[in-house]
Design an enzyme around this catalytic site. Structure first.
Site, short mmCIF file in Angstrom:
data_model
loop_
_atom_site.label_atom_id
_atom_site.label_comp_id
_atom_site.label_asym_id
_atom_site.label_seq_id
_atom_site.Cartn_x
_atom_site.Cartn_y
_atom_site.Cartn_z
N ARG A 13 0.80 -1.13 -0.05
CA ARG A 13 -0.20 0.05 -0.06
C ARG A 13 0.79 1.16 -0.09
O ARG A 13 1.77 1.32 0.68
CB ARG A 13 -0.73 0.04 1.12
CG ARG A 13 -1.93 1.34 1.44
CD ARG A 13 -2.72 1.21 2.37
NE ARG A 13 -3.90 0.05 2.33
CZ ARG A 13 -4.80 0.08 3.01
NH1 ARG A 13 -4.86 0.75 4.44
NH2 ARG A 13 -5.55 -0.83 2.88
N THR A 193 5.62 8.40 0.79
CA THR A 193 5.57 7.68 -0.52
C THR A 193 7.01 7.17 -0.94
O THR A 193 7.91 7.71 -0.37
CB THR A 193 5.05 8.70 -1.55
OG1 THR A 193 6.30 9.95 -1.61
CG2 THR A 193 3.79 9.21 -1.26
N GLY A 194 6.95 6.19 -1.86
CA GLY A 194 8.15 5.66 -2.09
C GLY A 194 9.05 5.11 -1.30
O GLY A 194 10.16 4.61 -1.34
N ARG A 195 8.37 4.55 -0.06
CA ARG A 195 8.99 3.83 0.88
C ARG A 195 10.28 4.81 1.66
O ARG A 195 11.25 4.19 2.45
CB ARG A 195 9.49 2.46 0.32
CG ARG A 195 8.35 1.51 0.08
CD ARG A 195 7.57 1.34 1.43
NE ARG A 195 6.70 -0.06 1.34
CZ ARG A 195 5.16 0.32 0.93
NH1 ARG A 195 4.93 1.61 0.80
NH2 ARG A 195 4.50 -0.56 0.67
N LEU A 196 10.14 5.99 1.34
CA LEU A 196 11.13 6.97 2.09
C LEU A 196 10.63 7.25 3.36
O LEU A 196 10.10 8.83 3.34
CB LEU A 196 11.66 8.04 1.08
CG LEU A 196 12.79 7.51 0.00
CD1 LEU A 196 12.88 8.77 -0.81
CD2 LEU A 196 13.81 6.79 0.40
#
Length: 217
Positions: A13, A193-196
């Site tokens: 997600r 977002t972007g797993r950052l």
């Protein structure tokens, strides 16, 4: 034969949190910041916002984890209650360190605590035990937590017998009480977002001073 699990690799997600977590957002101390986020979780009507995963390890470092409920916190640490003869109770005694995780997934947040663990004083345990419903009080006596039982009927019979033993007031069992995790670190994690993701951690130095540091996601 194990079924195909390749579908798991695509299960994710995206955290579309517009506002991240900056150093300027944080309170001066972890207790105040935790109070803010816990209040947010309660206001969002998350199911059991005080539920936390407690990780402990035995004397050989073999870990175990389970979910329990937070029942108090202040500058001294975070408190939960348990049977001292349970697995977590025994592990907390022989290896007095623990980690706590508050998984507030709907808010794209979690809090991770790591620190030392020790029993609370008996007066604190007795005060809390008096607030528990009678069934929960009896259960603390009836259940040999973490040990093998013959079947459900044996557990039900133990509860029935305990009710007969204590027809009126139920005292706290001597083997039951609170454990306080005194934090060495408290990390506040905000999904991005972007797993950052944003990870900001309060860490207590050897001199007893708290500092704030950012961790890479």
């Amino acid at each position: 034969m194990i079924e195909d699990t390749s579908w798991l690799s695509g299960m994710r997600r995206e955290y579309t949190q517009v506002k991240g977590l900056t150093e300027e957002d944080l309170a001066a101390d972890w207790v105040t910041q935790f109070a803010r986020w816990l209040a947010d979780a309660v206001a969002a009507e998350l199911p059991e916002p005080n539920a936390m995963v407690v990780g402990t390890a035995d004397s050989e470092g073999r870990p175990s984890a389970r979910t329990v409920l937070l029942k108090g916190y202040d500058e001294r640490g975070l408190v939960f209650y348990t049977n001292y003869e349970s697995r977590k109770g025994n592990e907390s005694r022989v290896n007095p360190y623990a980690s706590l995780v508050f998984p507030w997934f709907p808010m794209h947040r979690q809090v991770v605590v790591a620190g030392s663990v020790a029993p609370v004083d008996r007066a604190e345990t007795e005060a809390y035990f008096a607030t528990r419903p009678r069934d929960a009080q009896l259960g603390a006596w009836a259940s040999p937590q973490s040990r093998v039982v013959a079947d459900r009927a044996a557990l039900d019979e133990s509860l029935r017998a305990t009710g007969e033993r204590f027809p009126d007031e139920v005292p706290p069992p001597p083997h039951w009480g609170g454990l306080r995790v005194t934090p060495h670190t408290v990390e506040f994690w905000q999904g991005r977002t972007g797993r950052l993701h944003d990870r900001l951690r309060y860490r207590r130095t050897d001199e007893g001073v708290w500092m704030i540091e950012r961790l890479a996601p």
